[in-house]
Design an enzyme around this catalytic site. Structure first.
Site, PDB file in Angstrom:
ATOM      1  N   ASP A   1      43.461 -15.420 -31.004  1.00 25.72           N
ATOM      2  CA  ASP A   1      44.294 -15.650 -32.205  1.00 25.72           C
ATOM      3  C   ASP A   1      43.338 -16.040 -33.323  1.00 25.72           C
ATOM      4  O   ASP A   1      43.251 -17.219 -33.712  1.00 25.72           O
ATOM      5  CB  ASP A   1      45.291 -16.797 -31.948  1.00 25.72           C
ATOM      6  CG  ASP A   1      46.160 -16.561 -30.728  1.00 25.72           C
ATOM      7  OD1 ASP A   1      47.141 -15.811 -30.850  1.00 25.72           O
ATOM      8  OD2 ASP A   1      45.837 -17.106 -29.654  1.00 25.72           O
TER       9      ASP A   1
ATOM     10  N   GLU B   1      43.098 -20.605 -18.079  1.00 27.17           N
ATOM     11  CA  GLU B   1      42.807 -21.078 -19.431  1.00 27.17           C
ATOM     12  C   GLU B   1      43.244 -22.551 -19.500  1.00 27.17           C
ATOM     13  O   GLU B   1      42.413 -23.442 -19.517  1.00 27.17           O
ATOM     14  CB  GLU B   1      43.555 -20.234 -20.479  1.00 27.17           C
ATOM     15  CG  GLU B   1      43.326 -20.718 -21.919  1.00 27.17           C
ATOM     16  CD  GLU B   1      44.371 -20.195 -22.913  1.00 27.17           C
ATOM     17  OE1 GLU B   1      45.491 -19.825 -22.514  1.00 27.17           O
ATOM     18  OE2 GLU B   1      44.056 -20.196 -24.122  1.00 27.17           O
TER      19      GLU B   1
END
Ligand SMILES: Nc1ncnc2[nH]cnc12
Ligand SMILES: [Zn+2]
EC number: 3.5.4.2
Length: 322
Positions: free
Chosen positions: A271, A192
């Site tokens: 999120d 990531e």
């Protein structure tokens, strides 16, 4: 639009699922000033470091079992209303310890919310305990030891999240050995914030069934082939990746390329309100922006259930509903 499609999610950090309105209510309850972290009902951050600071500040607004039950029930109910049949939430006992609640009460609060959501909507869910990488290998080993001895029926996996550019994966191999021995499912944030090497390191040192993100594997053709050959499942979070500037836009996001190369991919929100998304929106983007057919999206949902950290009877029941 994908409202008609069943959905499943393997990757959402529970504190990161807090809607700003709920954070504001919690802040009023505890008399906390949120002007530095919420403006115009949106979270304020501009890079991964300030995102983590904002995330931790939001987490600090949940201080009792009841607070965490409310959060889990609210999130899972919203998912169920969007057609979601299964969700794995990433939970962090370290956050429960930081606010003085304690790890056991933190888990019990979340479990109560999960039970309430299932009773109300039928949604099935599990928890993955996460170590926090930037707290260092010793802290993650303590969290892994906690996860290994907990033996809670709703806690079925272990993850490593946080600042991926700190420490090497090898330093966390011992923590993952502990949870592997306890038969927890393994996944780890890699590929990531760091490049393809971090995915390769994760495969070599952790041997996980899944990788959280993993999208930067696209930088290495041999690695993409290895992921496909080994059937490792990627928990892909496109909206998060664009928000955190891992890729400049959806047109350059590698989800389609990974899928075409035969890598087993799934759709996730990470999120959601921090990244102005939701699981439903990730499904919509896969359909309308990335050009996946409904049958291909259903295939990703099936992959998520196949890779879920659940007992076989639950997996078969969930697969039968698709
Ligand atoms: N996207 C992300 N990457 C790493 N750690 C996280 N913790 C919460 N969200 C995260
Ligand atoms: Zn994540």
């Amino acid at each position: 639009m994908t409202l008609h499609l069943k959905k499943a999610e393997l990757h959402c950090h529970i504190e990161g699922a807090t809607p700003p309105e709920l954070a504001l209510r919690q802040a009023r309850k505890y008399g906390v000033d949120t002007s530095a972290i919420i403006r115009d009902k949106a979270y304020v951050w501009d890079d991964f470091t300030s995102f983590v600071r904002c995330y931790d500040a939001v987490a600090s607004l949940f201080r009792t079992e009841g607070d965490y039950a409310l959060l889990a029930e609210a999130y899972l109910t919203e998912l169920a209303e969007a057609g979601t049949i299964y969700s794995e939430i990433i939970v962090s006992p370290d956050h429960g310890n930081t606010v003085g609640l304690g790890a056991d009460a933190y888990i019990e609060g979340l479990a109560a919310g999960m039970d309430a959501a299932r009773a109300k909507t039928g949604i099935e869910s599990r928890m993955l305990i996460t170590g926090i990488r930037h707290l260092g290998p010793e802290a993650v080993i303590r969290t892994a030891e906690y996860a290994a001895r907990l033996r809670h029926p709703l806690v079925t996996g272990f993850n490593l999240a946080g600042e991926e550019r700190m420490h090497s994966v090898a330093e966390f191999a011992r923590a993952f050995d502990i949870v592997r021995d306890a038969d927890l499912g393994l996944t780890i944030h890699a590929g990531e914030l760091s490049g393809a090497f971090s995915v390769r390191d994760a495969l070599d040192h952790v041997r996980p069934a899944r990788i959280s993100h993993g999208v930067r594997a696209i930088e290495d053709e041999d690695l993409v082939k290895r992921l496909a050959d080994e059937g490792v499942v990627l928990e892909v979070c496109p909206g998060s990746n664009i928000s955190l500037k891992v890729f400049p836009d959806f047109a350059s996001h590698p989800l389609k390329a990974l899928y075409t190369a035969g890598v087993r991919v799934t759709l996730n929100s990470d999120d959601p309100p921090f990244f102005h998304t939701s699981l439903a929106q990730e499904y919509d983007i896969a359909s309308t922006v990335m050009g996946f057919e409904d049958s291909e999206i259903n295939g990703m949902t099936r992959t998520a259930i196949e890779a879920a950290f659940v007992d076989e009877a639950t997996r078969q029941r969930l697969l039968a509903t698709l």
